[in-house]
Write a protein that holds these residues in place. Structure first.
Motif, PDB file in Angstrom:
ATOM      1  N   HIS A  16       8.581   2.294  -5.812  1.00  0.00           N
ATOM      2  CA  HIS A  16       8.177   1.473  -4.682  1.00  0.00           C
ATOM      3  C   HIS A  16       7.620   2.314  -3.543  1.00  0.00           C
ATOM      4  CE1 HIS A  16      10.270  -1.829  -6.657  1.00  0.00           C
ATOM      5  NE2 HIS A  16      11.309  -1.022  -6.807  1.00  0.00           N
ATOM      6  N   VAL A  17       6.897   1.640  -2.656  1.00  0.00           N
ATOM      7  CA  VAL A  17       6.399   2.227  -1.425  1.00  0.00           C
ATOM      8  C   VAL A  17       7.426   1.962  -0.317  1.00  0.00           C
ATOM      9  CG1 VAL A  17       4.523   2.159   0.280  1.00  0.00           C
ATOM     10  CG2 VAL A  17       4.027   1.802  -2.158  1.00  0.00           C
ATOM     11  N   LEU A  18       7.555   2.890   0.617  1.00  0.00           N
ATOM     12  CA  LEU A  18       8.380   2.628   1.797  1.00  0.00           C
ATOM     13  C   LEU A  18       7.669   1.588   2.654  1.00  0.00           C
ATOM     14  CD1 LEU A  18       9.559   6.198   2.876  1.00  0.00           C
ATOM     15  CD2 LEU A  18      10.919   4.420   1.780  1.00  0.00           C
ATOM     16  N   LYS A  28      -6.952  -2.850   4.411  1.00  0.00           N
ATOM     17  CA  LYS A  28      -7.388  -3.835   5.402  1.00  0.00           C
ATOM     18  C   LYS A  28      -6.812  -5.212   5.102  1.00  0.00           C
ATOM     19  CE  LYS A  28     -10.279  -1.423   8.020  1.00  0.00           C
ATOM     20  NZ  LYS A  28     -10.127  -1.273   9.488  1.00  0.00           N
ATOM     21  N   ASP A  29      -6.513  -5.472   3.831  1.00  0.00           N
ATOM     22  CA  ASP A  29      -5.941  -6.759   3.421  1.00  0.00           C
ATOM     23  C   ASP A  29      -4.420  -6.787   3.527  1.00  0.00           C
ATOM     24  OD1 ASP A  29      -8.482  -7.722   2.826  1.00  0.00           O
ATOM     25  OD2 ASP A  29      -8.393  -6.966   0.764  1.00  0.00           O
ATOM     26  N   GLY A  30      -3.817  -5.705   4.002  1.00  0.00           N
ATOM     27  CA  GLY A  30      -2.373  -5.676   4.172  1.00  0.00           C
ATOM     28  C   GLY A  30      -1.591  -5.250   2.956  1.00  0.00           C
ATOM     29  N   GLU A  31      -2.260  -4.793   1.915  1.00  0.00           N
ATOM     30  CA  GLU A  31      -1.562  -4.326   0.717  1.00  0.00           C
ATOM     31  C   GLU A  31      -1.048  -2.912   0.941  1.00  0.00           C
ATOM     32  OE1 GLU A  31      -2.300  -3.731  -4.107  1.00  0.00           O
ATOM     33  OE2 GLU A  31      -3.991  -4.166  -2.768  1.00  0.00           O
ATOM     34  N   LEU A  32       0.199  -2.645   0.549  1.00  0.00           N
ATOM     35  CA  LEU A  32       0.784  -1.323   0.682  1.00  0.00           C
ATOM     36  C   LEU A  32       0.627  -0.553  -0.621  1.00  0.00           C
ATOM     37  CD1 LEU A  32       4.070  -2.113   2.648  1.00  0.00           C
ATOM     38  CD2 LEU A  32       1.807  -1.520   3.536  1.00  0.00           C
ATOM     39  N   LEU A  33       0.154   0.670  -0.524  1.00  0.00           N
ATOM     40  CA  LEU A  33      -0.155   1.473  -1.701  1.00  0.00           C
ATOM     41  C   LEU A  33       0.572   2.814  -1.657  1.00  0.00           C
ATOM     42  CD1 LEU A  33      -4.050   1.022  -1.776  1.00  0.00           C
ATOM     43  CD2 LEU A  33      -2.331  -0.360  -2.976  1.00  0.00           C
ATOM     44  N   ASP A  66      -5.736   4.154  -7.696  1.00  0.00           N
ATOM     45  CA  ASP A  66      -6.006   2.920  -8.429  1.00  0.00           C
ATOM     46  C   ASP A  66      -6.977   2.038  -7.655  1.00  0.00           C
ATOM     47  OD1 ASP A  66      -4.622   3.242 -10.779  1.00  0.00           O
ATOM     48  OD2 ASP A  66      -2.778   2.324 -10.042  1.00  0.00           O
ATOM     49  N   TYR A  67      -6.773   1.965  -6.349  1.00  0.00           N
ATOM     50  CA  TYR A  67      -7.639   1.157  -5.485  1.00  0.00           C
ATOM     51  C   TYR A  67      -9.089   1.636  -5.589  1.00  0.00           C
ATOM     52  CZ  TYR A  67      -9.428  -0.916  -1.147  1.00  0.00           C
ATOM     53  OH  TYR A  67     -10.178  -1.607  -0.218  1.00  0.00           O
TER      54      TYR A  67
END
Length: 230
Positions: free
Chosen positions: A41-43, A172-177, A184-185
């Motif tokens: 997971h991401v923090l 910009k869409d609020g996705e955490l990576l 991957d993005y």
């Protein structure tokens, strides 16, 4: 405009090395050097990127942003940035020398890898080989892996002072990576890695990092860096 709030650390050098390297450009490179592990997971919370003492935040990520720099646990006083960067620090003065400061999860200078594994058991990490040390020439950048896998890699390569980090990108869409999610993005959207590096403000809101250097199983360097894109 890009607003960069970063501690000057090995992490900056690391990203420069990654940017100049030839990895992660093709599907075969992607499959060779990293995986996206759904169990990691991401923090998510920004308060994970603050500085703590006895479980209480004494310097928040927001305050680091206002100050114009990140935070170096090895030099935990604001004058360090003023002296090193010609008066670039503009936030509230602080001096935490001699105090038991840690991350939110209790990791500080002198913590062991066992402590890190217990504190961040399922958090995605990135291992960065130190090419200046006596490491194999083909030692790869590897992510996403758990702290336990980081510890295994450290023993596997027998590096003198391995470097690893926890990253949190927000699109910009609020996705955490995570680190792997970042690539991957780029890969999934058929983007140019070099273009994205030079124009991250077009794709991301922020980039937070906790960076660690470990020697003989003990954390010897620790930094938190914050990059905001506006």
């Amino acid at each position: 405009m890009k607003k960069i709030l970063a501690a000057v650390t090995a992490g900056a050098l690391c990203m420069a090395l990654v940017g100049c390297g030839g990895i992660f450009l093709t599907k075969s490179d992607k499959e060779k050097f990293y995986v996206t592990d759904p169990s990691l997971h991401v923090l998510e919370d920004m308060d994970e990127f603050g500085v703590y003492e006895d479980g209480k935040a004494i310097l928040t990520a927001e305050e680091m942003e206002n100050g114009g720099r990140g935070f170096n646990f090895n030099n935990p006083y604001s004058e360090y940035f003023e002296g090193t960067f010609g008066g670039s620090y503009t936030g509230e003065p602080y001096d935490f020398r001699g105090r038991n400061i840690t991350t939110k999860r209790g990791i500080g200078i002198g913590s062991t890898m066992e402590d890190v594994i217990e504190a961040y058991p399922d958090i995605a990490c990135m291992v960065v080989p130190d090419k200046t040390k006596s490491t194999p020439d083909n030692a790869p950048y590897i992510f996403d892996i758990s702290p336990a896998q980081v510890e295994y890699r450290i023993r596997d390569y027998e590096r003198e002072s391995p470097f690893f980090k926890i990253e949190r990108y927000e699109t910009k869409d609020g996705e955490l990576l995570s680190s792997a999610g970042y690539y991957d993005y780029i890969y999934d959207n058929d983007l140019s890695r070099y273009y994205v590096y030079d124009h991250e403000e077009e794709y991301f809101k922020s980039h937070y990092t906790i960076s660690f250097v470990v020697e003989d199983g003990t954390i010897t360097e620790l930094t938190i860096a914050v990059i905001l894109y506006e």
